[in-house]
Design a protein around this motif. Structure first.
Motif: not given
Length: 298
Positions: A246-271
């Motif tokens: 249900x995110x508003x905007x995604x900050x990552x794409x498939x294959x990205x390596x992410x760290x704990x606590x990293x912002x990956x999206x914004x809260x939204x109302x999709x779906x």
């Protein structure tokens, strides 16, 4: 069957139209799932389903107690996943009790299960993923009725404490953080009317950050599963998988390596949700959903 040089559980399963997980289980294999030339493997008997009038991928998965993602992968269904009456489908391993809702009955959807554990190639070669990363987006038949990804909010649920980046709680080999700051709108488990939530829902301000619960690799980032809106799936150490819907905007794409606590999206109302929130799931390497509240930091 007899294992040949270069074989893996995933390749053998695909060749025989089987679920990798079912093949591993019937042979009692254990991580790292190494097989050698000359090994003899048992092949599970596939379950066959004949598509009937009114069927769609979502309905068939639920009525057979299987994961829709596994159903789509096993049968190599292609977008938009329309099924022909009379066609035959292989049914993967059952992971939950079958549930066939009546027409117009609200059903809580589940985020696709985590991929099966990596399978080692014969003669100790490098591991080969049992599930192709690109297969994560298992899209239900668009002709199917809308399937809400979250149950009706529980207004009396207590507030969730903020999710500080430093807060960690051990869960097996994984350590998990709160994915967002807000209040619990719905808890894990069975609800009234036969509904079931395979995660938790956190009501939070639109646009506020959604954070990775642990280090990992993005397995999926997109909006092809309409009920979940903008969805992120992350694979973690030890076979764990986390999902954020249900995110508003995604900050990552498939294959990205992410760290704990990293912002990956914004809260939204999709779906299919009435207000801004995050539907969050944790699944084990076996694809089983677990109550996130038992594994999140305090």
């Amino acid at each position: 069957m007899i294992v040949k040089r270069g074989d893996t559980y995933s390749e053998i399963a695909e060749t025989h139209g089987l679920s990798t997980r079912a093949l591993i289980e019937i042979n009692g294999a254990k991580p790292p799932y190494t097989i050698y030339p000359g090994d003899v493997l048992r092949l599970p008997q596939p379950r066959i389903y004949t598509v009937a009038e009114g069927d769609n991928a979502t309905k068939i998965a639920r009525c057979n107690g299987v994961d829709i993602w596994s159903l789509v992968q096993l049968n190599k269904l292609k977008h938009p996943y329309r099924l022909s009456v009379g066609s035959k489908l292989h049914i993967p391993r059952r992971i939950r009790a079958p549930h066939c809702p009546e027409e117009r009955t609200q059903v809580v959807g589940t985020v696709p299960a985590a991929p099966a554990a990596p399978a080692e190639s014969a003669a100790g070669a490098a591991p080969v993923p049992a599930v192709a990363p690109g297969a994560v987006a298992a899209i239900p038949d668009p002709t199917a009725p809308a399937v809400p990804a979250t149950p009706i909010p529980e207004s009396a649920a207590p507030a969730v404490p903020p999710a500080p980046v430093a807060a960690r709680q051990s869960a097996g080999n994984a350590k998990f953080l709160w994915p967002a700051e807000g209040q619990i709108a719905s808890r894990f488990g069975t609800k009234s009317g036969g509904l079931k939530n395979d995660g938790i829902n956190i009501a939070a301000p639109a646009g506020s950050p959604v954070r990775a619960t642990a280090d990992g690799t993005v397995a999926y980032a997109g909006n092809e599963l309409q009920a979940y809106g903008n969805l992120v799936l992350i694979k973690h150490e030890g076979g764990w998988m986390s999902a954020y819907a249900h995110n508003q905007e995604l900050k990552v794409t498939r294959g990205d390596r992410v760290l704990q606590g990293q912002t990956i999206a914004q809260v939204g109302q999709t779906g299919n949700v009435p207000n801004p929130q995050v539907h969050f799931e944790l699944r084990t390497g076996q694809g089983r959903p677990v109550d996130p509240l038992k594994h999140l930091g305090k």
